[in-house]
Design an enzyme around this catalytic site. Structure first.
Site, PDB file in Angstrom:
ATOM      1  N   GLN A  19      39.239 -25.039  96.102  1.00 61.74           N
ATOM      2  CA  GLN A  19      37.961 -24.349  96.006  1.00 61.74           C
ATOM      3  C   GLN A  19      36.889 -25.232  96.614  1.00 61.74           C
ATOM      4  O   GLN A  19      36.632 -26.344  96.164  1.00 61.74           O
ATOM      5  CB  GLN A  19      37.608 -24.035  94.553  1.00 61.74           C
ATOM      6  CG  GLN A  19      36.277 -23.306  94.400  1.00 61.74           C
ATOM      7  CD  GLN A  19      36.033 -22.839  92.973  1.00 61.74           C
ATOM      8  OE1 GLN A  19      36.962 -22.477  92.269  1.00 61.74           O
ATOM      9  NE2 GLN A  19      34.782 -22.865  92.554  1.00 61.74           N
ATOM     10  N   GLY A  20      36.281 -24.748  97.704  1.00 56.94           N
ATOM     11  CA  GLY A  20      35.234 -25.497  98.376  1.00 56.94           C
ATOM     12  C   GLY A  20      33.909 -24.782  98.287  1.00 56.94           C
ATOM     13  O   GLY A  20      33.779 -23.755  97.608  1.00 56.94           O
ATOM     14  N   ALA A  21      32.915 -25.323  98.988  1.00 58.87           N
ATOM     15  CA  ALA A  21      31.581 -24.728  98.960  1.00 58.87           C
ATOM     16  C   ALA A  21      31.534 -23.418  99.731  1.00 58.87           C
ATOM     17  O   ALA A  21      30.735 -22.531  99.417  1.00 58.87           O
ATOM     18  CB  ALA A  21      30.573 -25.715  99.540  1.00 58.87           C
ATOM     19  N   GLU A  22      32.391 -23.283 100.754  1.00 56.91           N
ATOM     20  CA  GLU A  22      32.346 -22.109 101.618  1.00 56.91           C
ATOM     21  C   GLU A  22      33.417 -21.079 101.300  1.00 56.91           C
ATOM     22  O   GLU A  22      33.221 -19.882 101.541  1.00 56.91           O
ATOM     23  CB  GLU A  22      32.488 -22.538 103.087  1.00 56.91           C
ATOM     24  CG  GLU A  22      31.370 -23.433 103.581  1.00 56.91           C
ATOM     25  CD  GLU A  22      30.028 -22.715 103.622  1.00 56.91           C
ATOM     26  OE1 GLU A  22      30.011 -21.496 103.873  1.00 56.91           O
ATOM     27  OE2 GLU A  22      28.993 -23.374 103.396  1.00 56.91           O
ATOM     28  N   ASP A 142      33.837 -28.255 113.584  1.00 58.18           N
ATOM     29  CA  ASP A 142      33.866 -29.013 112.328  1.00 58.18           C
ATOM     30  C   ASP A 142      35.119 -29.886 112.320  1.00 58.18           C
ATOM     31  O   ASP A 142      35.961 -29.792 111.432  1.00 58.18           O
ATOM     32  CB  ASP A 142      33.856 -28.068 111.128  1.00 58.18           C
ATOM     33  CG  ASP A 142      33.636 -28.795 109.803  1.00 58.18           C
ATOM     34  OD1 ASP A 142      33.137 -29.937 109.823  1.00 58.18           O
ATOM     35  OD2 ASP A 142      33.980 -28.227 108.747  1.00 58.18           O
TER      36      ASP A 142
END
Length: 250
Positions: A19-22, A142
């Site tokens: 689970q990441g920010a995006e 990225d």
């Protein structure tokens, strides 16, 4: 954060991988044995409540579309990337191949399990893939060590005539898989290619401070592998200078 209403998650056995920010990454069980390992990877981009709803939807759909297009282009170029099975803009998801036998370049470097000679081989393998991306106008956007997957390949050379003979020699190489193309773009400019390299260099310097020689080796191989390597390296020096100036000015 509500993601359980997604029909792909509702109708398939799954587990949260990251689970990441995006986005959230889920491993989904393949009920029809379509995949080689019985699993899919589902990438679901998250709703950003701080953004205007229409803007958030537009940006998310743009990134999903761009990621899918770039992955398909890489496949056509012969660059190994996860296979895309489908994308759903309304559900904010891409369903793709789960490469369970790969690990991130970040984890490989952090483990410090490879000696310098093998790290040089790894850096050359990474450089060859990045050079091929850039020579075909693919800018990652990225390019961090978390967005490069690695699997070591060991190929035995020669056949000993008996078990008492010296062991077979082993050639060590790495399969390299770039991932997470949501910020990718198409460009032929040395500037955009240099920024990709700068992002990778900064990721190595900040996350793997003892691995500066890895980037040096990578850059040396990149210049050789890319048709425009020398021009990109020269532009990288300019990008570095701008970065240092920004750091000095705070």
């Amino acid at each position: 954060m509500v993601v359980d209403n997604c029909p792909f998650l509702r109708n398939c056995e799954h587990s949260l991988l990251f689970q990441g920010a995006e986005a959230c990454l889920y491993i989904l069980k393949d009920p029809n044995n379509v995949t080689h390992n019985g699993m899919f990877l589902l990438k679901k981009r998250l709703v950003k409540s701080y953004r205007h709803a229409k803007l958030d939807k537009k940006l998310t759909q743009k990134r999903i579309t761009q990621e899918g297009r770039t992955l398909l282009k890489c496949q056509k170029l012969g660059i190994k990337v996860p296979i895309v099975y489908l994308s759903d803009l309304n559900e904010r998801v891409i369903l793709m191949e789960y490469l369970d036998d790969y690990q991130s370049l970040r984890n490989v470097l952090e483990s410090r399990s490879l000696d310098n000679s093998v790290l040089k081989i790894l850096s050359a393998n990474v450089a060859n893939v990045v050079a091929k991306l850039h020579d075909n106008s693919v800018i990652h956007g990225d390019l961090t060590t978390s967005n490069v997957l690695v699997k070591e390949l060991k190929v035995e050379n020669g056949t000993p005539e008996s078990e008492n003979m010296i062991e077979k020699s082993v050639t060590r190489n790495f399969s390299i898989v770039p991932i997470d193309f949501g910020l990718s773009s198409s460009s032929d400019t040395s500037e955009d290619k240099a920024v990709d390299l700068y992002v990778l260099e900064r990721a190595i310097l900040t996350t793997h401070a003892n691995m500066t020689s890895f980037f040096d080796s990578f850059l040396e191989n990149y210049v050789t592998a890319s048709k425009y390597g020398s021009a990109t390296k020269a532009k990288l020096d300019e990008v570095r200078a701008r970065g240092r100036k920004r750091d000095m000015m705070g």
